[in-house]
Design an enzyme around this catalytic site. Structure first.
Site, mmCIF file in Angstrom:
data_model
loop_
_atom_site.group_PDB
_atom_site.id
_atom_site.type_symbol
_atom_site.label_atom_id
_atom_site.label_comp_id
_atom_site.label_asym_id
_atom_site.label_seq_id
_atom_site.Cartn_x
_atom_site.Cartn_y
_atom_site.Cartn_z
ATOM 1 N N CYS A 306 0.806 -1.225 0.000
ATOM 2 C CA CYS A 306 0.000 0.000 0.000
ATOM 3 C C CYS A 306 0.839 1.275 0.000
ATOM 4 O O CYS A 306 0.291 2.378 -0.038
ATOM 5 C CB CYS A 306 -0.951 -0.008 1.197
ATOM 6 S SG CYS A 306 -1.984 -1.489 1.230
ATOM 7 N N HIS A 446 -2.111 8.303 6.263
ATOM 8 C CA HIS A 446 -2.372 6.981 5.702
ATOM 9 C C HIS A 446 -3.669 6.413 6.276
ATOM 10 O O HIS A 446 -4.415 5.748 5.549
ATOM 11 C CB HIS A 446 -1.208 6.045 6.022
ATOM 12 C CG HIS A 446 -1.397 4.652 5.525
ATOM 13 N ND1 HIS A 446 -1.462 4.343 4.186
ATOM 14 C CD2 HIS A 446 -1.564 3.473 6.185
ATOM 15 C CE1 HIS A 446 -1.637 3.042 4.030
ATOM 16 N NE2 HIS A 446 -1.710 2.485 5.242
ATOM 17 N N GLU A 457 0.027 5.757 13.878
ATOM 18 C CA GLU A 457 0.395 6.857 12.986
ATOM 19 C C GLU A 457 0.095 8.197 13.643
ATOM 20 O O GLU A 457 0.904 9.132 13.581
ATOM 21 C CB GLU A 457 -0.355 6.760 11.656
ATOM 22 C CG GLU A 457 0.003 7.900 10.704
ATOM 23 C CD GLU A 457 -0.800 7.915 9.428
ATOM 24 O OE1 GLU A 457 -0.419 8.665 8.493
ATOM 25 O OE2 GLU A 457 -1.813 7.202 9.340
ATOM 26 N N LYS A 477 -9.209 8.174 2.874
ATOM 27 C CA LYS A 477 -9.793 6.826 2.875
ATOM 28 C C LYS A 477 -11.146 6.765 3.572
ATOM 29 O O LYS A 477 -11.869 5.771 3.406
ATOM 30 C CB LYS A 477 -8.821 5.843 3.519
ATOM 31 C CG LYS A 477 -7.511 5.659 2.757
ATOM 32 C CD LYS A 477 -6.605 4.681 3.458
ATOM 33 C CE LYS A 477 -5.281 4.529 2.735
ATOM 34 N NZ LYS A 477 -4.414 5.723 2.869
ATOM 35 N N HIS A 482 -9.732 2.029 0.901
ATOM 36 C CA HIS A 482 -8.286 1.875 0.740
ATOM 37 C C HIS A 482 -7.987 1.350 -0.657
ATOM 38 O O HIS A 482 -8.271 0.193 -0.974
ATOM 39 C CB HIS A 482 -7.755 0.915 1.805
ATOM 40 C CG HIS A 482 -6.273 0.877 1.910
ATOM 41 N ND1 HIS A 482 -5.438 1.561 1.058
ATOM 42 C CD2 HIS A 482 -5.446 0.230 2.784
ATOM 43 C CE1 HIS A 482 -4.182 1.344 1.392
ATOM 44 N NE2 HIS A 482 -4.169 0.529 2.440
ATOM 45 N N PHE A 541 1.990 -3.295 3.965
ATOM 46 C CA PHE A 541 2.331 -4.579 4.567
ATOM 47 C C PHE A 541 3.815 -4.859 4.328
ATOM 48 O O PHE A 541 4.336 -4.635 3.231
ATOM 49 C CB PHE A 541 1.504 -5.700 3.934
ATOM 50 C CG PHE A 541 0.098 -5.804 4.466
ATOM 51 C CD1 PHE A 541 -0.391 -4.928 5.409
ATOM 52 C CD2 PHE A 541 -0.746 -6.818 4.017
ATOM 53 C CE1 PHE A 541 -1.683 -5.029 5.897
ATOM 54 C CE2 PHE A 541 -2.045 -6.936 4.495
ATOM 55 C CZ PHE A 541 -2.514 -6.043 5.438
#
Length: 554
Positions: A306, A446, A457, A477, A482, A541
């Site tokens: 991502c 993010h 985050e 998002k 996403h 990931f």
């Protein structure tokens, strides 16, 4: 000075080579001979005399008759070096016949240093070079600046940058029930699915039937970015296509094409699509777009889950900064809303199951979030070297200042508990961009709507920017879902649009924020903001962290 610095090591090298070849080949020069001699100094003089005569008689003619003759003639074109004139050993070897002679009186120390070596020592010691290191300083050049001159998107909220961003400002959600396939058996049946999409006028019908959707989204968004940037056919003909590149990645690649090939293989390999392998690879979208445009500059893709888009954008900008390209199309694309994609993320227990309220399912930083919502689409930026853009009269949307990457090195899917990887990434991005923390007043986070990811985050952002009272933070998002490998590019478009319009979009579904200081989060309505510097985060990931930074062009 130049002649001396060139000739000194060359002369010495030639002497050392000659001594090694002529003297080393003769067994009479071995140290054991000196050791057995009752008058070693006299023996050494005989050996040196022998080497000198052999050098003059045999080695020089052989050199002149070989490919080294050019090197010798080049050496002869220079004035002999000072080390040569001050070395008694060189004249004793017969090199005076090459360069002539020069009478230079020697003092006591020079005479002592020029004596032959003691018994048993290698002869090459007498001619070790006195190095003259001349460092050529690279001429100072002003760093090439990178600007954004075009944007293209394919998203659940629209396929034009202005339509897309207006929907964001109005708080419109692009998340709905999945319609592409029957997902009744899945615990998650919602996504940010693109309902209406056409490649007409952008991609040849023959290719449209064969390509995976991630490639269709990518090529369409890429060509729309060119059109948005004013790259008409006439402008295209004027471009140096060897300095134009494409760097658009994908986190998942052509999953549908590959899945269809597996299903065909169950019948027979003869039923398989011959394009299933190339059209499944993540690099082929960039390659096909470059072939269509005839762009011969840097061309490849990066796949870091991502975080893919941010990696591609920063790498593309670096190609421009280094002078390897003047124009780059960059970003990301993904289309994984198919049974195998949905099932895979369900198996990871990563997805929201709020099927009854699709538009409320994605809720970054809300205490009732239960996972992220899959999305699909593509985002592409047209990056250009500033002077190149100005020469063609391009409309400059914003300036790309820089960015950075880091790795959590902790877990495949979970963030580091201490947030060290994210903090490192942000601080390196600021340093690379030459931006102070106080200047950053907008962050497109993010934040995917996962319990652990959002919190870690946010804590990292407060650690880095907590003292900035003007800071505003939001997550695209909450409305798009996403978009996986495309998320960073689509959010980069949102950041550039925020700079252009002076408005930042809301965080929808933020009804019960996590405990702690949430004052920096944008509320449920759009807000006016004069953006100084905008930062956009993307994490993937594998612990891949990325931050990129934009600012108004001045």
């Amino acid at each position: 000075m130049a002649a001396s610095s060139f000739t000194s090591p060359l002369c010495t090298w030639l002497v050392a080579a000659c001594m090694s070849v002529t003297c080393g080949a003769d067994h009479s020069t071995s140290p054991s001979m000196f050791a057995s001699c009752k008058r070693p100094n006299k023996c050494k003089r005989r050996v040196l005399s022998k080497c000198s005569s052999e050098f003059q008689r045999g080695l020089i003619p052989s050199l002149c008759g070989s490919s080294i003759q050019g090197l010798m003639s080049t050496c002869l074109a220079f004035e002999p070096c000072n080390e040569y004139y001050s070395s008694k050993g060189l004249s004793s070897m017969g090199f005076s016949s090459l360069f002539g002679s020069k009478s230079v009186p020697l003092n006591r120390r020079q005479r002592r240093l020029s004596r032959p070596p003691h018994s048993g020592e290698a002869m090459a010691v007498a001619v070790q070079p006195v190095e003259e290191v001349t460092t050529r300083k690279k001429p100072l050049t002003k760093q090439r600046r990178v600007v954004v001159t075009g944007m293209g998107v394919v998203t659940p909220l629209g396929h034009e940058p202005d339509v897309f961003y207006n929907n964001l400002l109005e708080g419109v959600s692009g998340i709905s029930e999945i319609e592409t396939f029957d997902c009744a058996q899945f615990p998650t049946r919602i996504a940010g699915e693109i309902k209406s999409f056409s490649t007409d006028g952008w991609i040849a019908p023959k290719l449209s039937k064969r390509m995976d959707k991630f490639m269709l989204y990518m090529l369409t968004a890429g060509k729309k970015a060119l059109a948005d940037g004013g790259i008409t056919e006439d402008v295209m003909n004027e471009l140096d296509k060897t300095k134009c590149g494409v760097l658009i990645g994908s986190g998942m690649g052509g999953m549908k094409v590959f899945n269809d090939a597996i299903e065909a293989l169950r019948v027979s390999y003869k039923k398989m699509n011959p394009f299933c392998v190339p059209f499944a690879t993540t690099n082929m979208g960039s390659a096909m777009l470059a072939m269509d445009l005839g762009w011969m500059g840097p061309n490849y893709s990066i796949s870091t889950a991502c975080a893919t888009s941010n990696f591609c954008i920063l790498s593309a900008a670096n190609h421009i900064i280094r002078g390897e390209a003047d124009v780059m199309l960059c970003g990301g694309s993904d289309a994984a809303i198919i049974p195998i994609g949905l099932g895979g993320f369900v198996a990871c227990r990563a997805l929201s199951q709020r099927n009854g309220e699709p538009t409320k399912a994605s809720r970054p930083w809300d205490s009732n979030r239960d996972g992220f919502v899959m999305g699909e689409g593509a985002g592409v930026l047209l990056l250009e070297e500033l002077e190149h853009a100005k020469r063609r009269g391009a409309n400059i949307y914003a300036e790309f200042l820089g960015g950075s990457f880091s790795c959590d090195a902790y877990h495949m899917t979970e963030p580091r508990p201490d947030g060290a990887g994210v903090i490192l990434c942000i601080e390196k991005a600021l340093a690379h961009s030459g931006v102070s923390k106080e200047d950053v007043n907008y962050i497109n986070a993010h934040a995917t709507s996962t319990p652990a990811g959002d919190l870690k985050e946010y804590q990292a952002l407060i650690h880095c920017f907590g003292q900035n009272t003007e800071l505003r933070v939001n997550s695209t998002k909450s409305m798009t879902g996403h978009l996986l490998g495309a998320a960073g590019a689509v959010e980069a478009v949102a950041a550039v649009q925020a700079i252009r319009t002076g408005w930042v979009h809301p965080n929808i579904n933020l009804e019960n924020p996590d405990e702690g200081d949430t004052n920096v989060l944008v509320g449920s309505k759009k807000e006016r903001l004069d953006i100084k510097v905008a930062l956009s985060n993307s994490f993937g990931f594998g612990g891949h962290n990325s931050s990129i930074i934009f600012a108004p062009y001045k």
